[in-house]
Design a protein around this motif. Sequence first.
Motif, PDB file in Angstrom:
ATOM      1  N   UNK A 199       0.903  -1.121   0.009  1.00 18.41           N
ATOM      2  CA  UNK A 199       0.256  -0.138  -0.373  1.00 18.41           C
ATOM      3  C   UNK A 199       1.015   1.239  -0.399  1.00 18.41           C
ATOM      4  N   UNK A 200       1.961   1.131   0.452  1.00 19.04           N
ATOM      5  CA  UNK A 200       2.667   2.557   0.544  1.00 19.04           C
ATOM      6  C   UNK A 200       3.002   2.914  -0.469  1.00 19.04           C
ATOM      7  N   UNK A 201       3.768   1.737  -1.489  1.00 16.32           N
ATOM      8  CA  UNK A 201       4.464   1.749  -2.951  1.00 16.32           C
ATOM      9  C   UNK A 201       3.536   2.356  -3.623  1.00 16.32           C
ATOM     10  N   UNK A 202       1.919   2.490  -3.635  1.00 18.79           N
ATOM     11  CA  UNK A 202       0.760   2.815  -4.126  1.00 18.79           C
ATOM     12  C   UNK A 202       0.878   4.067  -4.897  1.00 18.79           C
ATOM     13  N   UNK A 203       1.393   4.488  -5.904  1.00 18.71           N
ATOM     14  CA  UNK A 203       1.626   5.488  -6.469  1.00 18.71           C
ATOM     15  C   UNK A 203       0.313   6.147  -6.885  1.00 18.71           C
ATOM     16  N   UNK A 204      -0.197   7.338  -6.705  1.00 23.45           N
ATOM     17  CA  UNK A 204      -1.959   8.018  -7.209  1.00 23.45           C
ATOM     18  C   UNK A 204      -0.898   7.770  -8.942  1.00 23.45           C
ATOM     19  N   UNK A 205      -2.243   8.042  -9.977  1.00 26.86           N
ATOM     20  CA  UNK A 205      -1.686   7.778 -11.324  1.00 26.86           C
ATOM     21  C   UNK A 205      -1.544   9.270 -11.843  1.00 26.86           C
ATOM     22  N   UNK A 206      -0.645  10.203 -12.302  1.00 26.80           N
ATOM     23  CA  UNK A 206      -0.884  12.001 -12.450  1.00 26.80           C
ATOM     24  C   UNK A 206      -1.781  12.208 -13.701  1.00 26.80           C
ATOM     25  N   UNK A 207      -2.948  13.122 -13.376  1.00 25.46           N
ATOM     26  CA  UNK A 207      -3.053  12.894 -14.884  1.00 25.46           C
ATOM     27  C   UNK A 207      -1.679  13.757 -15.833  1.00 25.46           C
ATOM     28  N   UNK A 208      -1.240  13.802 -16.596  1.00 25.20           N
ATOM     29  CA  UNK A 208      -0.171  14.570 -17.084  1.00 25.20           C
ATOM     30  C   UNK A 208      -1.054  15.711 -18.306  1.00 25.20           C
ATOM     31  N   UNK A 209      -0.413  16.879 -18.465  1.00 29.39           N
ATOM     32  CA  UNK A 209      -0.609  18.189 -19.324  1.00 29.39           C
ATOM     33  C   UNK A 209      -1.634  17.134 -20.446  1.00 29.39           C
ATOM     34  N   UNK A 210      -3.048  18.020 -21.363  1.00 33.46           N
ATOM     35  CA  UNK A 210      -3.287  17.925 -21.735  1.00 33.46           C
ATOM     36  C   UNK A 210      -2.228  18.917 -22.809  1.00 33.46           C
ATOM     37  N   UNK A 211      -1.762  18.369 -24.182  1.00 32.45           N
ATOM     38  CA  UNK A 211      -0.479  18.901 -24.728  1.00 32.45           C
ATOM     39  C   UNK A 211      -1.113  20.459 -25.157  1.00 32.45           C
ATOM     40  N   UNK A 212      -2.707  19.841 -26.164  1.00 30.92           N
ATOM     41  CA  UNK A 212      -3.435  21.125 -27.261  1.00 30.92           C
ATOM     42  C   UNK A 212      -3.117  21.942 -25.962  1.00 30.92           C
ATOM     43  N   UNK A 213      -3.618  21.925 -25.098  1.00 28.85           N
ATOM     44  CA  UNK A 213      -3.537  23.005 -24.718  1.00 28.85           C
ATOM     45  C   UNK A 213      -2.484  24.447 -24.109  1.00 28.85           C
ATOM     46  N   UNK A 214      -1.220  23.725 -24.613  1.00 26.63           N
ATOM     47  CA  UNK A 214      -0.373  23.914 -23.705  1.00 26.63           C
ATOM     48  C   UNK A 214       0.516  25.176 -24.558  1.00 26.63           C
TER      49      UNK A 214
END
Lengths: 94, 327
Positions: free
Chosen positions: B101-116
């Motif tokens: 459980x300590x190892x469970x890394x939350x999935x990070x929302x990657x930025x929407x490239x079109x908006x950058x």
Amino acid sequence: MDTKFKINDEIIVDSRSSSGHCRTPAYIRGKKGVIERICGRYPNPEEIALCKKDPKIVTLYRCRFKQMDVWDNYSGKASDTIELEIYEHWLNDA
Amino acid sequence: MDKNNLKMGPHDVGGEESLPIDTTDNDMTHWEKYANALRIVVSSKRIITLDELRYHTEALGAKYFEIGYFERNCLSLHNICIQKGIYDKELFQKIKSRKVSEFDVPIIDLPDVASINHIHDGKPHSHNVSDFQEDESGDGPPDYYFDTLAIAQIFIDQGLITNDDINLKIEQFDNVFPNRGKAVVAKAWYNNLFKEALIKDAKKAISDIGIELETFADIICMPQTDTVHHIVVCTLCSCYPRTLLGMPPSWYKSRSYRSRVVHEPREVLAEFGTIVPENKEIKVHDSNADMRYLILPPRPSNTEGLSEVELSKLVARDYLVGVRLPN
């Protein structure tokens, strides 16, 4: 150090089978060779593996074998050799 | 006599017919380094001996070759701990679940490239999806890593080892041990008196230049000559002078190398690109018990005038096991 075998003595590795942990590979059992050097005295690994208190201290030898004497169909040169470390209780007079 | 009757178990492979050797050395993952460090710490503190570990690894039966080298080590360590009552299954599962459980890394929302769209050096600038990928492999740790973490945590909680012990061992295997053998060989190339001392009594010669190998085993140094080619193997497991050379390469631990070197050394050497002349003797050293081996390669040609440090950069690990020779 007083040892059962001396350098250049001819020996035959015992061909008995073993159970538990042991450092004498099957392929060298029953093979004839000579003592290359005396390595010293070490606790018997067969006993350490079983956590025995005060394992017996045994003499370890490096033994040299002609490859032709070890393998039935050795394809290399007659001068090729193989050397292994064998504990005294696995060695017999040739 | 039928040799198969004498075979001690799946680990006793010397002389088996086997496949070609994969001669590339795959780098170790973090979990492999961790598992290795834990095993070394536990055995060097004599909490569990190397021979006990070997015995329990050999007792894995058919599983021995079904799982990898480090998973094997981890499983045998676990089995010993259960058998000796160092912990019970319930405690182990509890700690392991915590580690998972300590190892469970939350999935990070990657930025929407079109908006950058931003400005770099006065110019409009955009990104591709690949710019935001988290890592190159994507593979998480195997399950046995959590077993290893749990075993280590229990040992730490019992005061038998510390986190620093493990971290130090990982650091030494990465940055200290592999350089020792290279330095020793460079010194032998540079200094004939040291070379003679090394061949006579390697452990003493190495200790005399200030390198403490922290091992019970003796070191035997065999110099390659014009008439004899030396090569080292451990047919029963993977005995190797770790505190002198670092971790053995993956092929050294492979079933193919361990099975074949003893009965067809010329063919094996050829797979490493080393052609041994017909008139040269090949001497195989099965490192099967308490000695460890260092093969001393000949000094490469055209190196007159080089310093010891410069020479050490020419020393390759494969020379020191005897599978390759310098030019």
